[in-house]
Motif scaffolding. Structure first.
Motif, PDB file in Angstrom:
ATOM      1  N   UNK A   1     -13.946   3.312  -6.444  1.00  0.00           N
ATOM      2  CA  UNK A   1     -13.256   4.578  -6.178  1.00  0.00           C
ATOM      3  C   UNK A   1     -11.911   4.353  -5.507  1.00  0.00           C
ATOM      4  N   UNK A   2     -11.834   3.360  -4.623  1.00  0.00           N
ATOM      5  CA  UNK A   2     -10.563   3.111  -3.933  1.00  0.00           C
ATOM      6  C   UNK A   2      -9.520   2.541  -4.875  1.00  0.00           C
ATOM      7  N   UNK A   3      -9.976   1.943  -5.990  1.00  0.00           N
ATOM      8  CA  UNK A   3      -9.051   1.389  -6.982  1.00  0.00           C
ATOM      9  C   UNK A   3      -8.929   2.282  -8.213  1.00  0.00           C
ATOM     10  N   UNK A   4      -9.343   3.538  -8.091  1.00  0.00           N
ATOM     11  CA  UNK A   4      -9.415   4.415  -9.261  1.00  0.00           C
ATOM     12  C   UNK A   4      -8.052   4.813  -9.811  1.00  0.00           C
TER      13      UNK A   4
ATOM     14  N   UNK B   1      -6.398   7.309  -8.738  1.00  0.00           N
ATOM     15  CA  UNK B   1      -6.164   8.723  -8.441  1.00  0.00           C
ATOM     16  C   UNK B   1      -5.449   8.822  -7.097  1.00  0.00           C
ATOM     17  N   UNK B   2      -4.229   9.343  -7.108  1.00  0.00           N
ATOM     18  CA  UNK B   2      -3.417   9.332  -5.900  1.00  0.00           C
ATOM     19  C   UNK B   2      -3.544  10.602  -5.072  1.00  0.00           C
ATOM     20  N   UNK B   3      -4.442  11.520  -5.448  1.00  0.00           N
ATOM     21  CA  UNK B   3      -4.645  12.706  -4.621  1.00  0.00           C
ATOM     22  C   UNK B   3      -5.776  12.440  -3.646  1.00  0.00           C
ATOM     23  N   UNK B   4      -5.418  12.279  -2.382  1.00  0.00           N
ATOM     24  CA  UNK B   4      -6.380  11.898  -1.369  1.00  0.00           C
ATOM     25  C   UNK B   4      -7.527  12.896  -1.261  1.00  0.00           C
ATOM     26  N   UNK B   5      -7.221  14.183  -1.232  1.00  0.00           N
ATOM     27  CA  UNK B   5      -8.259  15.199  -1.018  1.00  0.00           C
ATOM     28  C   UNK B   5      -9.322  15.159  -2.097  1.00  0.00           C
ATOM     29  N   UNK B   6      -8.925  15.051  -3.347  1.00  0.00           N
ATOM     30  CA  UNK B   6      -9.889  15.076  -4.451  1.00  0.00           C
ATOM     31  C   UNK B   6     -10.779  13.829  -4.440  1.00  0.00           C
ATOM     32  N   UNK B   7     -10.167  12.661  -4.295  1.00  0.00           N
ATOM     33  CA  UNK B   7     -10.923  11.414  -4.281  1.00  0.00           C
ATOM     34  C   UNK B   7     -11.820  11.339  -3.047  1.00  0.00           C
ATOM     35  N   UNK B   8     -11.275  11.753  -1.928  1.00  0.00           N
ATOM     36  CA  UNK B   8     -12.035  11.741  -0.675  1.00  0.00           C
ATOM     37  C   UNK B   8     -13.275  12.629  -0.775  1.00  0.00           C
ATOM     38  N   UNK B   9     -13.124  13.793  -1.401  1.00  0.00           N
ATOM     39  CA  UNK B   9     -14.254  14.715  -1.528  1.00  0.00           C
ATOM     40  C   UNK B   9     -15.403  14.072  -2.303  1.00  0.00           C
ATOM     41  N   UNK B  10     -15.069  13.356  -3.370  1.00  0.00           N
ATOM     42  CA  UNK B  10     -16.108  12.692  -4.149  1.00  0.00           C
ATOM     43  C   UNK B  10     -16.773  11.588  -3.341  1.00  0.00           C
ATOM     44  N   UNK B  11     -15.975  10.792  -2.640  1.00  0.00           N
ATOM     45  CA  UNK B  11     -16.552   9.710  -1.850  1.00  0.00           C
ATOM     46  C   UNK B  11     -17.482  10.241  -0.764  1.00  0.00           C
TER      47      UNK B  11
ATOM     48  N   UNK C   1     -14.948   7.250   4.906  1.00  0.00           N
ATOM     49  CA  UNK C   1     -14.057   7.264   3.743  1.00  0.00           C
ATOM     50  C   UNK C   1     -12.609   7.550   4.140  1.00  0.00           C
ATOM     51  N   UNK C   2     -12.417   8.345   5.188  1.00  0.00           N
ATOM     52  CA  UNK C   2     -11.053   8.618   5.650  1.00  0.00           C
ATOM     53  C   UNK C   2     -10.397   7.341   6.171  1.00  0.00           C
ATOM     54  N   UNK C   3     -11.144   6.545   6.909  1.00  0.00           N
ATOM     55  CA  UNK C   3     -10.578   5.338   7.509  1.00  0.00           C
ATOM     56  C   UNK C   3     -10.375   4.220   6.495  1.00  0.00           C
ATOM     57  N   UNK C   4     -11.114   4.251   5.384  1.00  0.00           N
ATOM     58  CA  UNK C   4     -10.972   3.196   4.381  1.00  0.00           C
ATOM     59  C   UNK C   4     -10.077   3.622   3.218  1.00  0.00           C
ATOM     60  N   UNK C   5      -9.380   4.742   3.376  1.00  0.00           N
ATOM     61  CA  UNK C   5      -8.508   5.258   2.320  1.00  0.00           C
ATOM     62  C   UNK C   5      -7.051   5.246   2.776  1.00  0.00           C
ATOM     63  N   UNK C   6      -6.148   5.102   1.822  1.00  0.00           N
ATOM     64  CA  UNK C   6      -4.722   5.232   2.114  1.00  0.00           C
ATOM     65  C   UNK C   6      -4.373   6.706   2.226  1.00  0.00           C
ATOM     66  N   UNK C   7      -3.691   7.053   3.311  1.00  0.00           N
ATOM     67  CA  UNK C   7      -3.213   8.423   3.484  1.00  0.00           C
ATOM     68  C   UNK C   7      -1.720   8.386   3.807  1.00  0.00           C
ATOM     69  N   UNK C   8      -1.073   9.521   3.730  1.00  0.00           N
ATOM     70  CA  UNK C   8       0.379   9.528   3.921  1.00  0.00           C
ATOM     71  C   UNK C   8       0.770   9.042   5.313  1.00  0.00           C
ATOM     72  N   UNK C   9      -0.091   9.238   6.302  1.00  0.00           N
ATOM     73  CA  UNK C   9       0.248   8.861   7.666  1.00  0.00           C
ATOM     74  C   UNK C   9      -0.549   7.653   8.157  1.00  0.00           C
TER      75      UNK C   9
END
Length: 350
Positions: free
Chosen positions: A126-129, A131-141, A255-263
């Motif tokens: 999922x982290x390599x999917x 998909x650059x929209x954090x909210x959508x990918x994060x929701x699935x994870x 999932x928030x901590x293991x994901x790239x976010x804008x900040x």
């Protein structure tokens, strides 16, 4: 010649029998050492062995393949991520969404999760999917991890699905926030943060306006509450927080901590597990947090890693003295991260 086991390499040959401290034969004379044999020596607490002097070239071959089982799940992941965009936009436009569509997206995915025990590989996928929209990918994870955590805690399949669905929907209220604030790269102002916190209330209302699923509504409202009362929006304490919200909170933080976010750049998986372990003493509920740690740790065995030293290797054993700093084999030998504290894992690969 006598050599420390950390300096052994696969292909080295023992010069004599090796016994542990209790006199038990571990490996016989002239045994050719494999990676498993070297790990066996470590597990028996053996520090040095005599090997035959010889030179063998060794190299690390990264494993770039993913199991067929995991690849079969990927289309369901992609559909659920893309589908969340439609749900999100519907909630933005109408204040409601089609609850049947949520089930249509989640049920096929959840039905395929039962046979896949390597959850770390799923998270890496999922982290390599792309998909650059954090909210959508994060929701699935969050939905996926919530399902696993509930299952590990002994919930029935139906209950685990309810938790998964609630996790999938926890951020639906973000559709009502200023998207410029959500994508702001810098620190939020106090006023902006107060508004972001309201996504819990917005999510609760959107879910109740769309369906009679009161549990998902409560979870959306409470997933940022913390056991010590430091969370929001109501500052609830441990026993006041719904059990499902406690599960989704753990999945959400991980999932928030293991994901790239804008900040924020993503953190390495094992380092995040260490942080979650600390948070389980007062902030996050200990039961779901420890269930996640207990079941994810074995998944790291065999995973390829990039070390802060620049070396590439693979995790071959979890250290009992420090679960989050494992033993890594590289092309030059073994690196025991529990002892070599100046070296850390920078990234985990499949």
């Amino acid at each position: 010649m006598k050599i420390h086991i950390m300096d052994l390499s696969p292909g080295d040959r023992l010069k004599g029998d090796v016994f542990n401290n209790y006199g038990v034969l571990v490996l016989q004379k002239e045994s050719s050492l494999s990676s498993d044999a070297i790990v066996k020596l470590m597990q028996h607490g053996i520090d040095y062995v005599e090997i035959e002097p010889h030179t063998v070239e060794h190299y690390f071959q990264p494993n770039n393949s993913t199991s067929d089982t995991i690849q079969k799940i990927k289309p369901f992941f992609d559909e659920a991520v893309d589908g969340f965009e439609d749900i999100f936009l519907s909630a933005l436009s109408n204040g409601t969404y089609d609850d049947a569509k949520v089930d249509d997206l989640l049920q096929p995915m959840v039905n395929n999760l039962g046979g896949q025990k390597d959850v770390v590989s799923l998270l890496l996928l999922l982290s390599d999917s792309g998909n650059d929209n954090y909210t959508y990918n994060h929701s699935l994870q969050v939905g996926m991890l919530s399902y696993y955590i509930a299952s590990w805690l002994g919930y029935s399949k139906l209950e685990a699905y309810e938790v998964s669905k609630a996790g999938y929907l926890i951020d639906i209220g973000k559709c009502k926030l200023d998207q410029d604030v959500l994508s702001k790269p810098g620190k939020l102002t106090p006023e902006e943060f107060e508004e972001v916190k309201r996504h819990t209330i917005y999510g609760h209302d959107i879910i109740l306006n769309s369906t009679d699923d009161e549990i998902s509504a409560i979870v959306a409202l409470q997933h940022h509450e913390r056991d010590d009362g430091s969370g929001y929006p109501q500052g609830l304490l441990d026993k006041q927080i719904h059990p499902y919200a406690k599960i989704t909170a753990v999945a959400d933080v991980y999932t928030a901590m293991t994901s790239n976010r804008v900040y924020q750049s993503k953190h390495e998986f094992l380092a995040v597990l260490r942080e979650l372990n600390s948070l389980s003493f007062g902030k996050l509920s200990p039961e779901p947090t420890q269930a996640l740690i207990k079941h994810l740790l074995p998944n790291f065995i065999g995973k390829n890693v990039l070390l802060s030293s620049g070396e590439i290797g693979s995790i071959i054993m979890t250290n009992q003295t420090d679960f989050f700093r494992p033993l890594v084999r590289t092309d030059s030998g073994f690196v025991d991260l529990s002892k070599e504290r100046e070296i850390s894992i920078s990234e985990v690969y499949m």
